[in-house]
Write an enzyme that holds these catalytic residues in place. Structure first.
Site, short mmCIF file in Angstrom:
data_model
loop_
_atom_site.label_atom_id
_atom_site.label_comp_id
_atom_site.label_asym_id
_atom_site.label_seq_id
_atom_site.Cartn_x
_atom_site.Cartn_y
_atom_site.Cartn_z
N ASP A 51 -7.24 4.42 3.15
CA ASP A 51 -7.14 5.86 3.40
C ASP A 51 -8.41 6.57 2.91
O ASP A 51 -8.55 7.78 3.07
CB ASP A 51 -5.86 6.46 2.79
CG ASP A 51 -5.76 6.25 1.30
OD1 ASP A 51 -6.67 5.62 0.71
OD2 ASP A 51 -4.76 6.71 0.70
N SER A 52 -9.35 5.78 2.35
CA SER A 52 -10.68 6.32 2.06
C SER A 52 -11.37 6.76 3.36
O SER A 52 -12.41 7.43 3.31
CB SER A 52 -11.54 5.28 1.32
OG SER A 52 -11.52 4.04 2.00
N ASP A 90 -3.54 0.97 4.63
CA ASP A 90 -2.97 1.88 3.64
C ASP A 90 -1.87 2.74 4.25
O ASP A 90 -2.07 3.35 5.32
CB ASP A 90 -4.05 2.83 3.10
CG ASP A 90 -4.67 2.34 1.82
OD1 ASP A 90 -4.04 1.54 1.10
OD2 ASP A 90 -5.82 2.76 1.53
N LYS A 120 -0.56 -1.40 2.31
CA LYS A 120 -0.82 -1.20 0.88
C LYS A 120 -0.18 0.11 0.45
O LYS A 120 -0.24 1.10 1.19
CB LYS A 120 -2.33 -1.19 0.60
CG LYS A 120 -2.67 -0.91 -0.87
CD LYS A 120 -4.07 -1.35 -1.24
CE LYS A 120 -5.18 -0.42 -0.84
NZ LYS A 120 -5.09 0.94 -1.37
N GLU A 122 0.39 2.76 -3.03
CA GLU A 122 -0.05 3.09 -4.39
C GLU A 122 1.14 3.39 -5.29
O GLU A 122 1.98 4.22 -4.93
CB GLU A 122 -0.98 4.32 -4.36
CG GLU A 122 -2.29 4.07 -3.64
CD GLU A 122 -3.24 5.27 -3.70
OE1 GLU A 122 -2.95 6.25 -4.43
OE2 GLU A 122 -4.28 5.22 -3.01
N GLU A 189 -7.61 -0.59 -9.63
CA GLU A 189 -8.79 0.26 -9.47
C GLU A 189 -9.17 0.94 -10.78
O GLU A 189 -8.34 1.57 -11.44
CB GLU A 189 -8.52 1.33 -8.37
CG GLU A 189 -9.71 2.24 -8.15
CD GLU A 189 -9.64 3.04 -6.84
OE1 GLU A 189 -8.73 2.79 -6.01
OE2 GLU A 189 -10.51 3.91 -6.65
O1 KIV Z 1 -8.71 3.43 0.49
C1 KIV Z 1 -9.44 2.57 -0.03
O2 KIV Z 1 -10.59 2.34 0.38
C2 KIV Z 1 -8.91 1.83 -1.18
C3 KIV Z 1 -9.86 0.95 -1.92
C4 KIV Z 1 -10.78 1.75 -2.74
C5 KIV Z 1 -9.15 -0.07 -2.72
O3 KIV Z 1 -7.77 1.95 -1.49
#
Ligand code: KIV
Length: 271
Positions: A51-52, A90, A120, A122, A189
Site C-alpha cells: 500500500d506504499s 496489502d 498482508k 498489519e 518494520e
Molecule cells: O507497503 C509496503 O511497501 C510495505 C513494506 C514497506 C513492507 O508494507
C-alpha cells in the site's frame, strides 16, 4: 541446488523450506506490469504489491488513502508480469479493520479480481479474528508488526518501534500468535535488530525485515527507493542500488534538447 534456484514458482512452502535451510528470502515492492517484469525476471522471491503505492504512485503523505479497488488494479498489473515470484498484496487501510467479515470480503476480492497469491495485514492480537477468518477461506496471510504505517496517526511519527519493554514484549507475543493462527510469514518494520533476531529465532515461519537488521530470514525494500527513483526518502535502513532518477532526468533533458533543436526525429526515425 538451493531451494530458491530449484523452485519454478515460489510458494509459501518454498519460503518455509528456505527458512529451514537458512536461505535468505528477497522481497521487493512493485505496483505495475513493467516494474514487476524487471523484478521478477531478476529472480526476486516475493513481490509485494504494497500500500506504499499510496506514497510512491499517487504522492500521498501516508498509506491511508489508497482504496481496495486501487490495490486490485495495481495487483492485477503485477500478476500479469510475475512468472516466478510469489505475489503478496496489502489489504489497504479501512478494508479489514471493521470486522472479520469485512476482512474476508476484501481478501476474497483481491484473490478473485487480481489473481494475487496472498495478502498482508498489519497488526497482531487486535486483528486475530480477521486473520483467522481470511485463513479459513484458504487465503495465505503475511503478518506485519513493528512500525505499521496504517497506524501512523496513532504513533505520531515514523521512529523506530518496540524500543521499550512493554511494546517489545507485545511484539514478541504477537509474532508467536501470528504463527499459531497460521500466517506463513511476518514483516517486521523498523524495530531494534536484536529484537527482530529474537523473534526470528522464536518462530518457524520466515521473518522478513525492513529496518530490522540482518539477523532475520529475509529483507524487503520499496523498489522505487532502492532504485533511487524516489529521492526525498532516505532512512538509515535504505541502501540505494542505482541512481535511476539521475539517469531518467538526463534522458529527459537530452530528449528536450533534441526536440527543440529539431534533431529528433531524424530521417531514419521517420516514415
Ligand atoms: O507497503 C509496503 O511497501 C510495505 C513494506 C514497506 C513492507 O508494507
Amino acid at each position: 541446488m538451493s531451494v530458491h534456484k530449484k523452485a519454478k514458482r515460489v510458494t509459501t512452502q518454498v519460503l518455509l523450506d528456505m527458512k529451514s535451510r537458512g536461505e535468505k528470502i528477497s522481497m521487493l515492492t512493485s505496483y505495475d506490469y513493467s516494474m514487476a517484469k524487471i523484478v521478477d525476471q531478476a529472480g526476486i522471491d516475493i513481490i509485494l504489491v504494497g500500500d506504499s503505492a499510496s506514497n510512491v504512485m499517487a504522492g500521498h503523505e501516508t498509506t491511508l488513502p489508497i482504496t481496495l479497488d486501487q490495490m486490485i488494479y495495481h495487483a492485477a498489473s503485477v500478476i500479469r508480469a510475475a512468472e516466478r515470484s510469489l505475489v503478496v498484496v496489502d489489504l489497504p487501510f479501512g478494508s479489514y479493520q471493521g470486522n472479520s467479515r469485512q476482512a474476508l470480503d476484501s481478501a476474497i476480492r483481491i484473490m478473485k479480481e487480481s489473481g494475487g497469491h496472498a495478502v498482508k495485514m498489519e497488526g497482531g492480537e487486535e486483528i486475530s479474528e480477521s486473520i483467522t477468518r481470511v485463513l479459513s477461506a484458504g487465503i495465505p496471510v503475511m503478518g506485519h508488526l513493528g512500525l505499521t504505517p496504517q497506524s501512523i496517526y496513532k504513533f505520531g511519527t515514523y521512529v523506530v518501534r518496540a524500543k521499550e519493554g512493554e511494546e517489545a514484549e507485545q511484539l514478541k507475543k504477537d509474532a508467536i500468535l501470528l504463527e499459531k493462527l497460521g500466517c506463513f510469514s511476518i514483516v517486521l518494520e523498523k524495530i531494534p535488530a536484536h529484537l527482530a533476531e529474537e523473534v526470528a529465532k522464536s518462530v518457524s515461519i520466515p521473518i522478513i525485515g525492513i529496518g530490522a537488521g540482518g539477523n532475520v530470514d529475509g529483507q524487503v525494500l520499496v523498489a522505487h527507493d532502492m532504485f533511487g527513483i524516489t529521492q526525498e526518502f532516505s532512512p538509515r535502513f535504505l541502501r540505494r542500488y542505482a541512481d535511476v532518477s539521475t539517469i531518467m532526468n538526463d534522458a529527459v533533458k537530452g530528449y528536450i534538447t533534441d526536440v527543440k533543436s529539431g534533431d529528433f526525429p531524424n530521417e531514419e526515425e521517420s516514415y
